[in-house]
Design a protein around this motif. Structure first.
Motif, PDB file in Angstrom:
ATOM      1  N   TRP A 127       0.850  -1.186   0.000  1.00  0.00           N
ATOM      2  CA  TRP A 127       0.000   0.000   0.000  1.00  0.00           C
ATOM      3  C   TRP A 127       0.883   1.232   0.000  1.00  0.00           C
ATOM      4  O   TRP A 127       1.948   1.237   0.606  1.00  0.00           O
ATOM      5  CB  TRP A 127      -0.912  -0.005   1.222  1.00  0.00           C
ATOM      6  N   SER A 128       0.416   2.276  -0.670  1.00  0.00           N
ATOM      7  CA  SER A 128       1.178   3.504  -0.790  1.00  0.00           C
ATOM      8  C   SER A 128       0.415   4.664  -0.177  1.00  0.00           C
ATOM      9  O   SER A 128      -0.797   4.809  -0.379  1.00  0.00           O
ATOM     10  CB  SER A 128       1.430   3.798  -2.274  1.00  0.00           C
ATOM     11  N   ASP A 129       1.136   5.485   0.561  1.00  0.00           N
ATOM     12  CA  ASP A 129       0.601   6.732   1.086  1.00  0.00           C
ATOM     13  C   ASP A 129       1.364   7.830   0.364  1.00  0.00           C
ATOM     14  O   ASP A 129       2.511   8.131   0.702  1.00  0.00           O
ATOM     15  CB  ASP A 129       0.816   6.802   2.601  1.00  0.00           C
ATOM     16  N   ASP A 130       0.761   8.397  -0.666  1.00  0.00           N
ATOM     17  CA  ASP A 130       1.413   9.397  -1.494  1.00  0.00           C
ATOM     18  C   ASP A 130       1.510  10.720  -0.738  1.00  0.00           C
ATOM     19  O   ASP A 130       0.494  11.279  -0.341  1.00  0.00           O
ATOM     20  CB  ASP A 130       0.625   9.581  -2.792  1.00  0.00           C
ATOM     21  N   PRO A 131       2.735  11.235  -0.534  1.00  0.00           N
ATOM     22  CA  PRO A 131       2.883  12.456   0.246  1.00  0.00           C
ATOM     23  C   PRO A 131       2.325  13.704  -0.437  1.00  0.00           C
ATOM     24  O   PRO A 131       1.967  14.668   0.227  1.00  0.00           O
ATOM     25  CB  PRO A 131       4.406  12.579   0.429  1.00  0.00           C
ATOM     26  N   VAL A 132       2.224  13.692  -1.748  1.00  0.00           N
ATOM     27  CA  VAL A 132       1.709  14.858  -2.475  1.00  0.00           C
ATOM     28  C   VAL A 132       0.190  14.913  -2.430  1.00  0.00           C
ATOM     29  O   VAL A 132      -0.414  15.922  -2.088  1.00  0.00           O
ATOM     30  CB  VAL A 132       2.209  14.857  -3.937  1.00  0.00           C
ATOM     31  N   SER A 133      -0.450  13.777  -2.746  1.00  0.00           N
ATOM     32  CA  SER A 133      -1.921  13.750  -2.811  1.00  0.00           C
ATOM     33  C   SER A 133      -2.564  13.258  -1.519  1.00  0.00           C
ATOM     34  O   SER A 133      -3.779  13.341  -1.377  1.00  0.00           O
ATOM     35  CB  SER A 133      -2.377  12.846  -3.963  1.00  0.00           C
ATOM     36  N   SER A 134      -1.771  12.704  -0.611  1.00  0.00           N
ATOM     37  CA  SER A 134      -2.276  12.080   0.630  1.00  0.00           C
ATOM     38  C   SER A 134      -3.242  10.942   0.335  1.00  0.00           C
ATOM     39  O   SER A 134      -4.089  10.606   1.149  1.00  0.00           O
ATOM     40  CB  SER A 134      -2.948  13.121   1.529  1.00  0.00           C
ATOM     41  N   GLU A 135      -3.104  10.346  -0.842  1.00  0.00           N
ATOM     42  CA  GLU A 135      -3.976   9.239  -1.233  1.00  0.00           C
ATOM     43  C   GLU A 135      -3.395   7.914  -0.742  1.00  0.00           C
ATOM     44  O   GLU A 135      -2.218   7.628  -0.919  1.00  0.00           O
ATOM     45  CB  GLU A 135      -4.117   9.223  -2.758  1.00  0.00           C
ATOM     46  N   TRP A 136      -4.237   7.103  -0.095  1.00  0.00           N
ATOM     47  CA  TRP A 136      -3.887   5.768   0.387  1.00  0.00           C
ATOM     48  C   TRP A 136      -4.420   4.790  -0.636  1.00  0.00           C
ATOM     49  O   TRP A 136      -5.624   4.758  -0.899  1.00  0.00           O
ATOM     50  CB  TRP A 136      -4.534   5.562   1.756  1.00  0.00           C
ATOM     51  N   ARG A 137      -3.542   4.010  -1.256  1.00  0.00           N
ATOM     52  CA  ARG A 137      -4.004   3.104  -2.308  1.00  0.00           C
ATOM     53  C   ARG A 137      -3.170   1.832  -2.353  1.00  0.00           C
ATOM     54  O   ARG A 137      -1.998   1.816  -1.985  1.00  0.00           O
ATOM     55  CB  ARG A 137      -3.990   3.804  -3.653  1.00  0.00           C
ATOM     56  N   LYS A 138      -3.824   0.787  -2.826  1.00  0.00           N
ATOM     57  CA  LYS A 138      -3.149  -0.495  -2.981  1.00  0.00           C
ATOM     58  C   LYS A 138      -2.323  -0.455  -4.259  1.00  0.00           C
ATOM     59  O   LYS A 138      -2.824  -0.086  -5.319  1.00  0.00           O
ATOM     60  CB  LYS A 138      -4.188  -1.614  -3.051  1.00  0.00           C
ATOM     61  N   VAL A 139      -1.059  -0.849  -4.137  1.00  0.00           N
ATOM     62  CA  VAL A 139      -0.132  -0.811  -5.257  1.00  0.00           C
ATOM     63  C   VAL A 139      -0.062  -2.152  -5.966  1.00  0.00           C
ATOM     64  O   VAL A 139      -0.125  -2.245  -7.184  1.00  0.00           O
ATOM     65  CB  VAL A 139       1.286  -0.412  -4.771  1.00  0.00           C
ATOM     66  N   THR A 140       0.086  -3.217  -5.193  1.00  0.00           N
ATOM     67  CA  THR A 140       0.244  -4.550  -5.771  1.00  0.00           C
ATOM     68  C   THR A 140       0.005  -5.613  -4.710  1.00  0.00           C
ATOM     69  O   THR A 140      -0.085  -5.304  -3.519  1.00  0.00           O
ATOM     70  CB  THR A 140       1.655  -4.732  -6.380  1.00  0.00           C
ATOM     71  N   GLU A 141      -0.097  -6.831  -5.164  1.00  0.00           N
ATOM     72  CA  GLU A 141      -0.173  -7.986  -4.279  1.00  0.00           C
ATOM     73  C   GLU A 141       0.370  -9.191  -5.026  1.00  0.00           C
ATOM     74  O   GLU A 141       0.405  -9.202  -6.260  1.00  0.00           O
ATOM     75  CB  GLU A 141      -1.603  -8.260  -3.813  1.00  0.00           C
ATOM     76  N   ALA A 142       0.803 -10.169  -4.275  1.00  0.00           N
ATOM     77  CA  ALA A 142       1.267 -11.423  -4.853  1.00  0.00           C
ATOM     78  C   ALA A 142       1.199 -12.498  -3.786  1.00  0.00           C
ATOM     79  O   ALA A 142       1.228 -12.210  -2.592  1.00  0.00           O
ATOM     80  CB  ALA A 142       2.702 -11.305  -5.372  1.00  0.00           C
ATOM     81  N   VAL A 143       1.111 -13.735  -4.246  1.00  0.00           N
ATOM     82  CA  VAL A 143       1.166 -14.867  -3.339  1.00  0.00           C
ATOM     83  C   VAL A 143       2.576 -15.450  -3.432  1.00  0.00           C
ATOM     84  O   VAL A 143       3.022 -15.831  -4.515  1.00  0.00           O
ATOM     85  CB  VAL A 143       0.099 -15.936  -3.692  1.00  0.00           C
ATOM     86  N   PHE A 144       3.266 -15.463  -2.300  1.00  0.00           N
ATOM     87  CA  PHE A 144       4.610 -16.018  -2.206  1.00  0.00           C
ATOM     88  C   PHE A 144       4.508 -17.389  -1.549  1.00  0.00           C
ATOM     89  O   PHE A 144       3.715 -17.579  -0.627  1.00  0.00           O
ATOM     90  CB  PHE A 144       5.508 -15.136  -1.332  1.00  0.00           C
ATOM     91  N   VAL A 145       5.332 -18.315  -2.011  1.00  0.00           N
ATOM     92  CA  VAL A 145       5.425 -19.622  -1.372  1.00  0.00           C
ATOM     93  C   VAL A 145       6.842 -19.758  -0.830  1.00  0.00           C
ATOM     94  O   VAL A 145       7.828 -19.548  -1.558  1.00  0.00           O
ATOM     95  CB  VAL A 145       5.111 -20.783  -2.334  1.00  0.00           C
ATOM     96  N   PHE A 146       6.918 -20.067   0.455  1.00  0.00           N
ATOM     97  CA  PHE A 146       8.182 -20.271   1.143  1.00  0.00           C
ATOM     98  C   PHE A 146       8.246 -21.716   1.596  1.00  0.00           C
ATOM     99  O   PHE A 146       7.212 -22.332   1.851  1.00  0.00           O
ATOM    100  CB  PHE A 146       8.290 -19.355   2.367  1.00  0.00           C
ATOM    101  N   VAL A 147       9.460 -22.240   1.730  1.00  0.00           N
ATOM    102  CA  VAL A 147       9.640 -23.574   2.268  1.00  0.00           C
ATOM    103  C   VAL A 147      10.594 -23.472   3.450  1.00  0.00           C
ATOM    104  O   VAL A 147      11.570 -22.704   3.409  1.00  0.00           O
ATOM    105  CB  VAL A 147      10.146 -24.567   1.195  1.00  0.00           C
ATOM    106  N   ALA A 148      10.275 -24.200   4.500  1.00  0.00           N
ATOM    107  CA  ALA A 148      11.147 -24.244   5.679  1.00  0.00           C
ATOM    108  C   ALA A 148      12.365 -25.097   5.343  1.00  0.00           C
ATOM    109  O   ALA A 148      12.231 -26.165   4.747  1.00  0.00           O
ATOM    110  CB  ALA A 148      10.387 -24.834   6.863  1.00  0.00           C
TER     111      ALA A 148
END
Length: 133
Positions: free
Chosen positions: A98-119
């Motif tokens: 998520w991004s909080d743009d300092p110029v516009s003060s807009e809170w918006r979702k930028v991206t998402e992804a599903v990560f897979v990790f292994v122990a």
């Protein structure tokens, strides 16, 4: 992306990392590099997956990546993680930015992804995920 998208989106999961997009992470147009953003997502996901696994983890895949809006230099970025599934040795984790743009003060979702990790153990071999304490 559809199954994670919401009508009035709010961050899903726990805050894992916050940082500011600096000029060295941007292209000639002043937008951050996608590859840099993915590496920060991996750091946030690894931190949380290692907690779930109670030890060392390695990233094995990134699935369903999509960039929704560009991020300008100076934006405050917040990385949220949510554990989706824990297998015998793997952990599927949703990582949202998520991004909080300092110029516009807009809170918006930028991206998402599903990560897979292994122990993994000290020798780099797969190990069972330890139960949470």
């Amino acid at each position: 992306m559809k199954e994670y998208e919401q009508e009035d989106p709010i961050p899903q999961g726990d805050l894992a990392l916050q940082l500011t997009a600096l000029p060295r992470e941007t292209n000639g147009f002043g937008d951050i590099y996608g590859g840099w953003l993915v590496s920060q997502m991996d750091l946030a996901g690894t931190a949380m997956a290692s907690r779930v696994a109670a030890g060392r983890v390695a990233t094995v895949s990134i699935d369903r990546m999509a960039f929704m809006v560009p991020v300008a230099v100076g934006a405050q970025l917040s990385f949220y993680t949510q554990t989706l599934d824990v297998g015998r040795s793997s952990i599927r984790m949703l990582v949202e930015v998520w991004s909080d743009d300092p110029v516009s003060s807009e809170w918006r979702k930028v991206t998402e992804a599903v990560f897979v990790f292994v122990a993994i153990d000290g020798s780099g071999r797969t190990r069972p995920v330890s139960p949470r304490r």
